[in-house]
Every structure is written in structure tokens, then in C-alpha cells.
Write a protein that holds these residues in place. Structure first.
Motif, PDB file in Angstrom:
ATOM      1  N   LEU A   4     -54.472  68.358   3.073  1.00 30.79           N
ATOM      2  CA  LEU A   4     -55.758  68.138   2.415  1.00 30.79           C
ATOM      3  C   LEU A   4     -55.842  68.904   1.115  1.00 30.79           C
ATOM      4  O   LEU A   4     -56.389  68.438   0.149  1.00 30.79           O
ATOM      5  CB  LEU A   4     -56.918  68.545   3.330  1.00 30.79           C
ATOM      6  N   GLY A   5     -55.325  70.050   1.071  1.00 27.62           N
ATOM      7  CA  GLY A   5     -55.334  70.871  -0.134  1.00 27.62           C
ATOM      8  C   GLY A   5     -54.179  71.836  -0.040  1.00 27.62           C
ATOM      9  O   GLY A   5     -54.368  73.029   0.048  1.00 27.62           O
ATOM     10  N   VAL A   6     -52.987  71.302   0.003  1.00 28.35           N
ATOM     11  CA  VAL A   6     -51.820  72.120   0.253  1.00 28.35           C
ATOM     12  C   VAL A   6     -51.349  72.821  -1.004  1.00 28.35           C
ATOM     13  O   VAL A   6     -51.571  72.366  -2.108  1.00 28.35           O
ATOM     14  CB  VAL A   6     -50.671  71.259   0.827  1.00 28.35           C
ATOM     15  N   ALA A   7     -50.670  73.901  -0.812  1.00 29.92           N
ATOM     16  CA  ALA A   7     -50.045  74.592  -1.937  1.00 29.92           C
ATOM     17  C   ALA A   7     -48.765  73.856  -2.276  1.00 29.92           C
ATOM     18  O   ALA A   7     -48.162  73.192  -1.447  1.00 29.92           O
ATOM     19  CB  ALA A   7     -49.737  76.036  -1.548  1.00 29.92           C
ATOM     20  N   GLY A   8     -48.350  73.988  -3.486  1.00 29.44           N
ATOM     21  CA  GLY A   8     -47.110  73.352  -3.919  1.00 29.44           C
ATOM     22  C   GLY A   8     -47.066  73.396  -5.423  1.00 29.44           C
ATOM     23  O   GLY A   8     -47.766  74.159  -6.063  1.00 29.44           O
ATOM     24  N   CYS A   9     -46.207  72.579  -5.971  1.00 23.28           N
ATOM     25  CA  CYS A   9     -46.130  72.495  -7.428  1.00 23.28           C
ATOM     26  C   CYS A   9     -47.458  71.971  -7.921  1.00 23.28           C
ATOM     27  O   CYS A   9     -48.021  71.065  -7.351  1.00 23.28           O
ATOM     28  CB  CYS A   9     -45.023  71.531  -7.843  1.00 23.28           C
ATOM     29  N   SER A  10     -47.960  72.553  -8.974  1.00 26.14           N
ATOM     30  CA  SER A  10     -49.205  72.049  -9.522  1.00 26.14           C
ATOM     31  C   SER A  10     -49.163  72.126 -11.031  1.00 26.14           C
ATOM     32  O   SER A  10     -48.378  72.851 -11.608  1.00 26.14           O
ATOM     33  CB  SER A  10     -50.400  72.829  -8.987  1.00 26.14           C
ATOM     34  N   ASN A  11     -50.033  71.345 -11.618  1.00 25.15           N
ATOM     35  CA  ASN A  11     -50.169  71.363 -13.064  1.00 25.15           C
ATOM     36  C   ASN A  11     -51.615  71.072 -13.364  1.00 25.15           C
ATOM     37  O   ASN A  11     -52.071  69.964 -13.192  1.00 25.15           O
ATOM     38  CB  ASN A  11     -49.257  70.317 -13.701  1.00 25.15           C
ATOM     39  N   ALA A 160     -47.754  61.442   7.311  1.00 24.63           N
ATOM     40  CA  ALA A 160     -46.914  61.787   6.163  1.00 24.63           C
ATOM     41  C   ALA A 160     -46.247  63.151   6.325  1.00 24.63           C
ATOM     42  O   ALA A 160     -45.124  63.359   5.843  1.00 24.63           O
ATOM     43  CB  ALA A 160     -47.751  61.775   4.889  1.00 24.63           C
ATOM     44  N   GLY A 161     -46.902  64.071   6.997  1.00 26.13           N
ATOM     45  CA  GLY A 161     -46.446  65.460   7.092  1.00 26.13           C
ATOM     46  C   GLY A 161     -44.979  65.692   7.326  1.00 26.13           C
ATOM     47  O   GLY A 161     -44.335  66.403   6.554  1.00 26.13           O
ATOM     48  N   PRO A 162     -44.375  65.095   8.364  1.00 29.20           N
ATOM     49  CA  PRO A 162     -42.969  65.374   8.651  1.00 29.20           C
ATOM     50  C   PRO A 162     -41.988  64.844   7.599  1.00 29.20           C
ATOM     51  O   PRO A 162     -40.837  65.261   7.585  1.00 29.20           O
ATOM     52  CB  PRO A 162     -42.727  64.656   9.994  1.00 29.20           C
ATOM     53  N   SER A 163     -42.434  63.952   6.729  1.00 28.72           N
ATOM     54  CA  SER A 163     -41.536  63.332   5.748  1.00 28.72           C
ATOM     55  C   SER A 163     -41.730  63.839   4.324  1.00 28.72           C
ATOM     56  O   SER A 163     -41.110  63.322   3.400  1.00 28.72           O
ATOM     57  CB  SER A 163     -41.750  61.810   5.763  1.00 28.72           C
ATOM     58  N   VAL A 164     -42.575  64.840   4.130  1.00 27.85           N
ATOM     59  CA  VAL A 164     -42.857  65.342   2.785  1.00 27.85           C
ATOM     60  C   VAL A 164     -41.660  66.114   2.235  1.00 27.85           C
ATOM     61  O   VAL A 164     -41.180  67.058   2.862  1.00 27.85           O
ATOM     62  CB  VAL A 164     -44.116  66.234   2.775  1.00 27.85           C
ATOM     63  N   ILE A 165     -41.196  65.680   1.050  1.00 29.56           N
ATOM     64  CA  ILE A 165     -40.103  66.381   0.378  1.00 29.56           C
ATOM     65  C   ILE A 165     -40.552  66.977  -0.959  1.00 29.56           C
ATOM     66  O   ILE A 165     -39.779  67.660  -1.627  1.00 29.56           O
ATOM     67  CB  ILE A 165     -38.870  65.468   0.187  1.00 29.56           C
ATOM     68  N   GLY A 166     -41.793  66.708  -1.332  1.00 31.84           N
ATOM     69  CA  GLY A 166     -42.337  67.274  -2.562  1.00 31.84           C
ATOM     70  C   GLY A 166     -43.844  67.131  -2.579  1.00 31.84           C
ATOM     71  O   GLY A 166     -44.386  66.158  -2.058  1.00 31.84           O
ATOM     72  N   THR A 167     -44.508  68.125  -3.168  1.00 27.42           N
ATOM     73  CA  THR A 167     -45.969  68.131  -3.266  1.00 27.42           C
ATOM     74  C   THR A 167     -46.369  68.557  -4.673  1.00 27.42           C
ATOM     75  O   THR A 167     -45.827  69.529  -5.198  1.00 27.42           O
ATOM     76  CB  THR A 167     -46.579  69.124  -2.255  1.00 27.42           C
ATOM     77  N   ALA A 168     -47.314  67.822  -5.247  1.00 30.96           N
ATOM     78  CA  ALA A 168     -47.854  68.178  -6.558  1.00 30.96           C
ATOM     79  C   ALA A 168     -49.372  68.069  -6.479  1.00 30.96           C
ATOM     80  O   ALA A 168     -49.895  67.182  -5.803  1.00 30.96           O
ATOM     81  CB  ALA A 168     -47.311  67.241  -7.631  1.00 30.96           C
ATOM     82  N   THR A 169     -50.080  68.970  -7.145  1.00 27.56           N
ATOM     83  CA  THR A 169     -51.539  68.946  -7.108  1.00 27.56           C
ATOM     84  C   THR A 169     -52.129  69.167  -8.496  1.00 27.56           C
ATOM     85  O   THR A 169     -51.501  69.781  -9.366  1.00 27.56           O
ATOM     86  CB  THR A 169     -52.108  70.027  -6.167  1.00 27.56           C
ATOM     87  N   VAL A 170     -53.335  68.662  -8.656  1.00 29.27           N
ATOM     88  CA  VAL A 170     -54.132  68.929  -9.842  1.00 29.27           C
ATOM     89  C   VAL A 170     -55.595  68.848  -9.419  1.00 29.27           C
ATOM     90  O   VAL A 170     -55.950  68.077  -8.523  1.00 29.27           O
ATOM     91  CB  VAL A 170     -53.809  67.960 -11.006  1.00 29.27           C
TER      92      VAL A 170
END
Length: 182
Positions: A4-11, A160-170
Motif C-alpha cells: 500500500l505504501g511500501v518503501a523502495g526506489c522513489s523519485n 502481486a507480493g510474491p512476484s515483486v522484483i522492483g518497486t518505485a513510488t512517488v
């Protein structure tokens, strides 16, 4: 695991006429449906004539991505489940996509049933005089989700959770005017 609001790469840079520096990281960027300060243009909200889904750009999708999932949650409003309110989830976005065009869903994409009870984009609509913050999370998946159109948003995000290989947020903000323009 639900995103829902995961940490990860963001810009959180706002692309206007000039693009932000390209650091090579997986990213989701705001397009011209946002102001220079990163806030929503009213046409992307309940205050606009169309409540249009915003244009977004995707950069550096990880290798091995089979599909993309995009969510938008209101970090300042709680859902009946006690989590941030889910406004929009779109999945089966092609891995080759470079972004989304304003108010256009890719033919292959599916939309989930949001916490607002609709399988479509529901733009920001905070109470008058309040500012809410909306987190867009783009997930790169290593496998495709086999769920029906209109599946509940939380079901899509959990699947989707088990298949996530990348996360980006803004994050983008929206403040509704108070009655009388104050």
C-alpha cells in the motif's frame, strides 16, 4: 504481503518541461497532470470535469519484468480495513510500457475494485480545506497475475507480493478549496 505504501526506489521530482536527472533507477514520475510543486492539477481530481487519471512516466523497468501494477492510495484517509484508502489499482500494464497517458487505460490492463467501490480511477477528493497526500506505487512483477477485471484492490496487491522484483513510488498532494474560495 500487501503493497500500500511500501518503501523502495522513489523519485519525488516533478517532471515538467525538463526531466529530472536520470540515475538509472526504476522510477515512476509525475507527468503534466501535476503542478510544478508536485500537486495534482484539479482535472485529475473530483473537482475536475472528468476526474481523469493522470499521465505518469515509467523509467528503468527491471529486467525480467512480465507486467506492472500501479496503485494510488490516500495516505491521510483510513479505509474500512484500517489501512490507507486505496483509490486506484491497475494491473497487467505491459512491461514494455514507458508510462500511462492521461485518461487512457492500456488495452491489456485491468482495473481493480477500489475502496471507493469502483473499478476505475478515483481521483483525490479530500474534505474542503484539507490537503491529502497520494502515493503512487509501481510494482514490477516476475509473473503475470491471473485475476478477473474488477477483482478487489487488496486481492490484487496481495497476489502481486510474491512476484515483486522492483518497486518505485512517488507522492502527490491535493488541497481542496474551502467553500467561498478561502
Amino acid at each position: 504481503m500487501m503493497f500500500l505504501g511500501v518503501a523502495g526506489c522513489s523519485n519525488d521530482a516533478s517532471p515538467t518541461s525538463a526531466s529530472p536527472p536520470d540515475d538509472g533507477e526504476f522510477a515512476v514520475l509525475r507527468g503534466d497532470g501535476f503542478h510544478a510543486d508536485g500537486s495534482f492539477d484539479p482535472r485529475m481530481t473530483c473537482d475536475g470535469a472528468g476526474d481523469y487519471s493522470p499521465p505518469l512516466a515509467f523509467r528503468h523497468v527491471p529486467g525480467g519484468t512480465v507486467e506492472l501494477v500501479l496503485s494510488m492510495v490516500d495516505e491521510d484517509k483510513t479505509s474500512p480495513q484500517g489501512d490507507p484508502l486505496i483509490h486506484w489499482v491497475e494491473w497487467r500494464i505491459p512491461a514494455s510500457s514507458t508510462g500511462l497517458v492521461e485518461h487512457i487505460k492500456p488495452d491489456e490492463a485491468r482495473e481493480a475494485l477500489s475502496d471507493l467501490g469502483e473499478a476505475t480511477y478515483n481521483g483525490p477528493c479530500p474534505p474542503s480545506g484539507q490537503t491529502h497526500h497520494y502515493r503512487f506505487t509501481l510494482l514490477a512483477l516476475s509473473r503475470s497475475l491471473d485475476l478477473p477485471y474488477g477483482a478487489p484492490a487488496r486481492t490484487v496487491l496481495t497476489a502481486a507480493g510474491p512476484s515483486v522484483i522492483g518497486t518505485a513510488t512517488v507522492v502527490a498532494a491535493y488541497r481542496r478549496a474551502t467553500p467561498g474560495g478561502q
